[in-house]
Scaffold this motif. Structure first.
Motif, PDB file in Angstrom:
ATOM      1  N   TYR A 121       0.827  -1.214   0.000  1.00  0.00           N
ATOM      2  CA  TYR A 121       0.000   0.000   0.000  1.00  0.00           C
ATOM      3  C   TYR A 121       0.858   1.260   0.000  1.00  0.00           C
ATOM      4  O   TYR A 121       0.522   2.260  -0.656  1.00  0.00           O
ATOM      5  N   VAL A 122       1.951   1.230   0.748  1.00  0.00           N
ATOM      6  CA  VAL A 122       2.861   2.383   0.756  1.00  0.00           C
ATOM      7  C   VAL A 122       3.374   2.657  -0.655  1.00  0.00           C
ATOM      8  O   VAL A 122       3.354   3.802  -1.130  1.00  0.00           O
ATOM      9  N   ALA A 123       3.825   1.617  -1.342  1.00  0.00           N
ATOM     10  CA  ALA A 123       4.349   1.782  -2.702  1.00  0.00           C
ATOM     11  C   ALA A 123       3.272   2.278  -3.652  1.00  0.00           C
ATOM     12  O   ALA A 123       3.541   3.117  -4.529  1.00  0.00           O
ATOM     13  N   ALA A 135      -0.602  -6.221  -7.292  1.00  0.00           N
ATOM     14  CA  ALA A 135      -2.059  -6.394  -7.265  1.00  0.00           C
ATOM     15  C   ALA A 135      -2.731  -5.186  -6.628  1.00  0.00           C
ATOM     16  O   ALA A 135      -3.785  -4.732  -7.088  1.00  0.00           O
ATOM     17  N   VAL A 136      -2.139  -4.661  -5.560  1.00  0.00           N
ATOM     18  CA  VAL A 136      -2.699  -3.480  -4.891  1.00  0.00           C
ATOM     19  C   VAL A 136      -2.737  -2.291  -5.842  1.00  0.00           C
ATOM     20  O   VAL A 136      -3.750  -1.584  -5.947  1.00  0.00           O
ATOM     21  N   LYS A 137      -1.646  -2.057  -6.538  1.00  0.00           N
ATOM     22  CA  LYS A 137      -1.599  -0.917  -7.456  1.00  0.00           C
ATOM     23  C   LYS A 137      -2.673  -1.045  -8.532  1.00  0.00           C
ATOM     24  O   LYS A 137      -3.417  -0.087  -8.803  1.00  0.00           O
ATOM     25  N   ARG A 138      -2.763  -2.223  -9.139  1.00  0.00           N
ATOM     26  CA  ARG A 138      -3.770  -2.422 -10.188  1.00  0.00           C
ATOM     27  C   ARG A 138      -5.171  -2.205  -9.639  1.00  0.00           C
ATOM     28  O   ARG A 138      -6.011  -1.552 -10.268  1.00  0.00           O
ATOM     29  N   LYS A 139      -5.414  -2.736  -8.455  1.00  0.00           N
ATOM     30  CA  LYS A 139      -6.748  -2.630  -7.862  1.00  0.00           C
ATOM     31  C   LYS A 139      -7.098  -1.186  -7.516  1.00  0.00           C
ATOM     32  O   LYS A 139      -8.211  -0.721  -7.766  1.00  0.00           O
ATOM     33  N   ILE A 199     -10.256   3.602  -7.982  1.00  0.00           N
ATOM     34  CA  ILE A 199     -10.337   5.060  -7.980  1.00  0.00           C
ATOM     35  C   ILE A 199     -11.026   5.564  -9.243  1.00  0.00           C
ATOM     36  O   ILE A 199     -11.820   6.510  -9.201  1.00  0.00           O
ATOM     37  N   ALA A 200     -10.744   4.898 -10.370  1.00  0.00           N
ATOM     38  CA  ALA A 200     -11.351   5.303 -11.642  1.00  0.00           C
ATOM     39  C   ALA A 200     -12.773   4.782 -11.810  1.00  0.00           C
ATOM     40  O   ALA A 200     -13.454   5.141 -12.768  1.00  0.00           O
ATOM     41  N   GLY A 201     -13.229   3.927 -10.888  1.00  0.00           N
ATOM     42  CA  GLY A 201     -14.582   3.380 -10.987  1.00  0.00           C
ATOM     43  C   GLY A 201     -14.741   2.377 -12.101  1.00  0.00           C
ATOM     44  O   GLY A 201     -15.811   2.260 -12.700  1.00  0.00           O
TER      45      GLY A 201
END
Length: 274
Positions: free
Chosen positions: A53-55, A221-225, A230-232
């Motif tokens: 999450y930090v990254a 996976a976190v970044k992609r999600k 955020i973009a909906g």
């Protein structure tokens, strides 16, 4: 202006201020990040989740997704959870609107200690998250982003909690971490966890899940999600593992939403003295 007119103007200004505060600061998204730190997640894995999450919040692509919204900012709350009595807010609501505020969120998150727990209560995590919405911000969308490496096995069943959140206008998205190793104290894991999240955890309009193949791939996976969330948007393809044996599936091919509780009962029967 007469005194009565001045008083009326003051009262009107105060009433508008109260209404503005009641409505909350507008944001594109109220996002609650709910992160599993139960006993199946060891200290290294818990740190890998946190670092993921930090990254993500330091990543320019996530910042661009935030800036692309109509309002151009989101509000984020981060908490860690384990059993039904082990949920703790790590970072309370913070507005993220640009690279500076995203980095500030990431830096604060990186500096906080990681909570550790034992069992897994997804139901309690959802119930813990719901009352935090609408307190300070008014989001176009409200989302719980729930990650974990095991099914619900403590406290109340997960499905009623999910349904209460959805009825309150909250979307639940999932990030199941596929982890086929046996838990440290001998409790078997649910290898169909991605499908369990699909059938029992996520809910609401546009709900989706992204699979992390293991803790090492969690950050990607976190970044992609987050970008999709955020973009909906939803992922083009919903990931699903396929297994030759599915003892936790019902006649319709859906995962038994009490699978975690049943695995715990099997473990107890095997380990309790006769």
């Amino acid at each position: 202006m007469r005194l009565s007119g001045i008083i009326a103007a003051i009262l009107l200004a105060l009433s508008w201020g109260d209404l503005a505060r009641a409505a909350g600061e507008p944001v594109d998204l109220e996002l609650v990040l709910a992160v599993d730190v139960s006993g199946s997640v060891d200290a290294v894995e818990a740190r890998l989740q946190r670092e993921g999450y930090v990254a993500a919040f330091r990543d320019p692509e996530v910042v661009r997704a935030i800036r692309s919204g109509m309002v151009g900012r989101i509000a984020v709350l981060y908490f860690e959870w384990a059993s039904q009595h082990e949920s703790r807010v790590v970072l309370d609501w913070q507005v993220v609107a640009d690279a500076g505020s995203a980095t500030a969120f990431a830096d604060r998150l990186a500096s906080e200690p990681v909570l550790r727990g034992r069992r897994t209560s997804i139901a309690a995590a959802i119930d813990f998250a719901v009352p935090h919405f609408g307190r300070r911000y008014e989001g176009t969308r409200r989302v719980i982003d729930l990650s974990g490496d095991g099914p619900n096995n403590d406290g109340a069943p997960v499905v009623p909690a999910r349904d209460r959140a959805v009825a309150a206008g909250i979307v639940i998205n999932g990030l199941p971490i596929i982890n086929e190793r046996q838990f440290t104290w001998g409790l078997p894991n649910l290898k169909e966890l991605d499908l369990y999240y699909r059938d029992c955890v996520i809910g609401g309009p546009g709900a989706f899940y992204i699979v992390a193949e293991d803790f090492e791939s969690f950050a990607a996976a976190v970044k992609r999600k987050l970008v999709l969330e955020i973009a909906g948007r939803m992922p083009t393809v919903q990931h699903a593992q396929l297994y030759p044996e599915r003892p936790m599936f019902d006649a319709e091919g859906r995962v038994d939403c009490l699978a975690g509780e049943k695995l715990l009962e099997i473990y107890r029967r095997r380990t309790e003295p006769n």
